[in-house]
Write an enzyme that holds these catalytic residues in place. Structure first.
Site, PDB file in Angstrom:
ATOM      1  N   ASP A 159       0.839  -1.201   0.000  1.00  0.00           N
ATOM      2  CA  ASP A 159       0.000   0.000   0.000  1.00  0.00           C
ATOM      3  C   ASP A 159       0.876   1.254   0.000  1.00  0.00           C
ATOM      4  O   ASP A 159       0.610   2.226  -0.701  1.00  0.00           O
ATOM      5  CB  ASP A 159      -0.920  -0.021   1.225  1.00  0.00           C
ATOM      6  CG  ASP A 159      -1.650  -1.348   1.353  1.00  0.00           C
ATOM      7  OD1 ASP A 159      -2.380  -1.698   0.415  1.00  0.00           O
ATOM      8  OD2 ASP A 159      -1.457  -2.051   2.358  1.00  0.00           O
ATOM      9  N   HIS A 187      -4.724  -3.296   6.545  1.00  0.00           N
ATOM     10  CA  HIS A 187      -4.504  -3.568   5.121  1.00  0.00           C
ATOM     11  C   HIS A 187      -5.836  -4.037   4.532  1.00  0.00           C
ATOM     12  O   HIS A 187      -6.094  -5.226   4.393  1.00  0.00           O
ATOM     13  CB  HIS A 187      -3.429  -4.634   4.908  1.00  0.00           C
ATOM     14  CG  HIS A 187      -3.408  -5.131   3.488  1.00  0.00           C
ATOM     15  ND1 HIS A 187      -2.982  -4.362   2.446  1.00  0.00           N
ATOM     16  CD2 HIS A 187      -3.808  -6.303   2.946  1.00  0.00           C
ATOM     17  CE1 HIS A 187      -3.135  -5.041   1.324  1.00  0.00           C
ATOM     18  NE2 HIS A 187      -3.627  -6.226   1.598  1.00  0.00           N
TER      19      HIS A 187
HETATM   20  P1  NAX Z   1      -2.147 -18.326  -3.865  1.00  0.00           P
HETATM   21  O1  NAX Z   1      -3.493 -18.900  -3.658  1.00  0.00           O
HETATM   22  O2  NAX Z   1      -1.536 -18.296  -5.219  1.00  0.00           O
HETATM   23  O3  NAX Z   1      -1.111 -19.111  -2.923  1.00  0.00           O
HETATM   24  C1  NAX Z   1      -1.359 -19.377  -1.592  1.00  0.00           C
HETATM   25  C2  NAX Z   1      -0.599 -20.640  -1.219  1.00  0.00           C
HETATM   26  O4  NAX Z   1      -0.705 -20.834   0.191  1.00  0.00           O
HETATM   27  C3  NAX Z   1      -1.147 -21.896  -1.896  1.00  0.00           C
HETATM   28  O5  NAX Z   1      -0.081 -22.573  -2.553  1.00  0.00           O
HETATM   29  C4  NAX Z   1      -1.664 -22.720  -0.718  1.00  0.00           C
HETATM   30  O6  NAX Z   1      -1.504 -24.109  -0.903  1.00  0.00           O
HETATM   31  C5  NAX Z   1      -0.797 -22.197   0.417  1.00  0.00           C
HETATM   32  N1  NAX Z   1      -1.337 -22.463   1.748  1.00  0.00           N
HETATM   33  C6  NAX Z   1      -2.636 -22.441   2.142  1.00  0.00           C
HETATM   34  N2  NAX Z   1      -2.722 -22.795   3.436  1.00  0.00           N
HETATM   35  C7  NAX Z   1      -1.464 -23.003   3.869  1.00  0.00           C
HETATM   36  C8  NAX Z   1      -0.920 -23.415   5.118  1.00  0.00           C
HETATM   37  N3  NAX Z   1      -1.696 -23.677   6.172  1.00  0.00           N
HETATM   38  N4  NAX Z   1       0.430 -23.539   5.216  1.00  0.00           N
HETATM   39  C9  NAX Z   1       1.213 -23.306   4.155  1.00  0.00           C
HETATM   40  N5  NAX Z   1       0.754 -22.938   2.943  1.00  0.00           N
HETATM   41  C10 NAX Z   1      -0.577 -22.796   2.811  1.00  0.00           C
HETATM   42  O7  NAX Z   1      -2.199 -16.878  -3.200  1.00  0.00           O
HETATM   43  P2  NAX Z   1      -1.199 -15.642  -3.428  1.00  0.00           P
HETATM   44  O8  NAX Z   1      -1.658 -14.861  -4.587  1.00  0.00           O
HETATM   45  O9  NAX Z   1       0.200 -16.146  -3.389  1.00  0.00           O
HETATM   46  O10 NAX Z   1      -1.537 -14.761  -2.133  1.00  0.00           O
HETATM   47  C11 NAX Z   1      -1.202 -15.207  -0.837  1.00  0.00           C
HETATM   48  C12 NAX Z   1      -1.839 -14.325   0.201  1.00  0.00           C
HETATM   49  O11 NAX Z   1      -1.359 -12.988   0.127  1.00  0.00           O
HETATM   50  C13 NAX Z   1      -3.377 -14.198   0.077  1.00  0.00           C
HETATM   51  O12 NAX Z   1      -3.935 -14.350   1.378  1.00  0.00           O
HETATM   52  C14 NAX Z   1      -3.569 -12.788  -0.412  1.00  0.00           C
HETATM   53  O13 NAX Z   1      -4.817 -12.276  -0.031  1.00  0.00           O
HETATM   54  C15 NAX Z   1      -2.426 -12.090   0.276  1.00  0.00           C
HETATM   55  N6  NAX Z   1      -2.030 -10.772  -0.247  1.00  0.00           N
HETATM   56  C16 NAX Z   1      -1.648  -9.824   0.651  1.00  0.00           C
HETATM   57  C17 NAX Z   1      -1.219  -8.583   0.282  1.00  0.00           C
HETATM   58  C18 NAX Z   1      -0.787  -7.561   1.292  1.00  0.00           C
HETATM   59  O14 NAX Z   1      -0.486  -6.443   0.863  1.00  0.00           O
HETATM   60  N7  NAX Z   1      -0.728  -7.823   2.589  1.00  0.00           N
HETATM   61  C19 NAX Z   1      -1.200  -8.196  -1.162  1.00  0.00           C
HETATM   62  C20 NAX Z   1      -1.184  -9.357  -2.079  1.00  0.00           C
HETATM   63  C21 NAX Z   1      -2.050 -10.515  -1.683  1.00  0.00           C
HETATM   64  O15 NAX Z   1      -3.371 -10.255  -2.047  1.00  0.00           O
END
Ligand code: NAX
Length: 328
Positions: A159, A187
């Site tokens: 952000d 956020h």
């Molecule tokens: P993806 O769905 O591509 O990848 C997430 C991965 O996490 C998957 O491979 C899944 O198997 C794994 N996972 C789920 N549960 C798990 C656990 N208990 N232990 C280990 N791994 C686990 O998502 P992606 O686009 O990489 O985004 C990841 C996260 O970042 C999401 O929650 C998203 O909302 C968040 N974001 C946060 C942002 C921020 O500024 N704070 C911005 C970007 C993003 O939206």
């Protein structure tokens, strides 16, 4: 050569993980003199995909990459971790209520906090990226009573970086001309990007821009809704920019903010600026010697006060909801 630093990355097989791991391994997280050992944590169904990413990391022959291990349980994943990037989370799906989302993420971040408490290195630094990032960080922190609370942080650097570029474009300057921008609060869409203390080439940014309509109707909503705009354009959520922000966050935490500048981090409130103690909220922070400190003594005008309060109210509601669910 130096002892490698153990960096645990959860959600390693996801899209942010794919953009993040190569930059960690090439030295952008901790600098060109620090070897890293990667510990990838995934759910069992995604371990195979994480192995594929690990193969590609091997194929880069990064001089600083001392090893890669893959785990499907938090106890092993966080053992000995010096830095932990908590990226994996349960996304909100259609029809999901906030309570369902918080409960699903509690099921991830509670055991991860416990595993960090039990087995991470004494100098562990945690960054939570997975949404809802502030409240997920709070859940993990609450389950790691032996780790100093200040080691748990949530990411608002994306952000912050988004706001830097929007302000630079409006003012017709370079991002490097801007200092002391702040993201306050959660956020989420309620976050408040604040330019009243920001400086453009040493002058007050709000005075340089001198356009309250732009500030209220364009700048703030553009920054706050940027994630949705990226999904709309790209057909997928921010990944490379989120990974870049995670790198920036940890790099700044470890190496410090520049003199005369600060950054934005979601950190445990000590009650500063009326944010209830214990909430993980974004603040202006300076970093030095591997520690952050909330910038004190800023004058908060009425325009800012209302917006900070609204975002902090949302954080308090999320905290109350996870408390009611028995997650903290
Ligand atoms: P993806 O769905 O591509 O990848 C997430 C991965 O996490 C998957 O491979 C899944 O198997 C794994 N996972 C789920 N549960 C798990 C656990 N208990 N232990 C280990 N791994 C686990 O998502 P992606 O686009 O990489 O985004 C990841 C996260 O970042 C999401 O929650 C998203 O909302 C968040 N974001 C946060 C942002 C921020 O500024 N704070 C911005 C970007 C993003 O939206």
């Amino acid at each position: 050569s130096r002892t490698p630093v153990n960096v645990t990355v959860t959600g390693a097989a996801g899209q942010i993980g794919y953009a993040l791991l190569f930059r960690i391994a090439s030295g952008h997280l901790l600098g060109p003199d620090t070897p890293v050992r990667l510990r990838l944590l995934e759910i069992p169904q995604a371990v195979k995909a994480a192995e594929g990413t690990a193969m590609e990391l091997d194929d880069c022959a990064f001089p600083l990459l001392a090893g890669i291990d893959i785990f499907d349980n938090p106890t092993d994943g966080f053992a000995g971790a010096n830095v932990a990037l908590l990226v994996g989370a349960r996304p909100r799906t259609k029809g999901m209520e906030r309570g369902d989302l918080l409960a699903a993420n509690g099921g991830i971040f509670k055991p991860q906090g416990e595993a960090i408490n039990a087995g991470a290195a004494d100098d562990i630094k945690v960054l939570v990226v997975g949404n809802p990032a502030n409240t997920n960080a709070l859940i993990a922190q609450q389950h790691a009573p032996d780790v100093p609370a200040e080691r748990f942080t949530a990411m608002t650097r994306l952000d912050h970086n988004r706001a830097l570029t929007q302000l630079a474009k409006k003012a017709g300057v370079a991002v490097t001309d801007i200092a002391k921008l702040t993201i306050w609060g959660n956020h989420s869409a309620t976050q408040y990007p604040d330019i009243f203390h920001a400086q453009i080439a040493g002058k007050n940014a709000a005075e340089v821009v001198d356009d309250r309509t732009w500030l209220a109707d364009t700048f703030i909503p553009t920054v706050a809704k940027r994630g949705a705009a990226i999904i709309e354009a790209r057909g997928a959520s921010s990944a490379a920019s989120a990974a870049n922000a995670a790198i920036d966050h940890v790099h700044t935490w470890v190496n410090g903010t520049a003199d005369g500048d600060w950054t934005s981090m979601g950190v445990v409130s000590d009650g500063s600026y009326g944010v209830p103690e214990g909430l993980i909220s974004s603040f202006p922070v300076v970093c030095k010697d591997g520690k952050w400190e909330i910038v004190q003594g800023l004058d908060v005008n009425e325009f800012s006060r209302a917006r900070i309060d609204a975002s902090v109210r949302e954080l308090a509601e999320e905290r109350d909801a996870v408390r009611e669910l028995g997650l903290i």
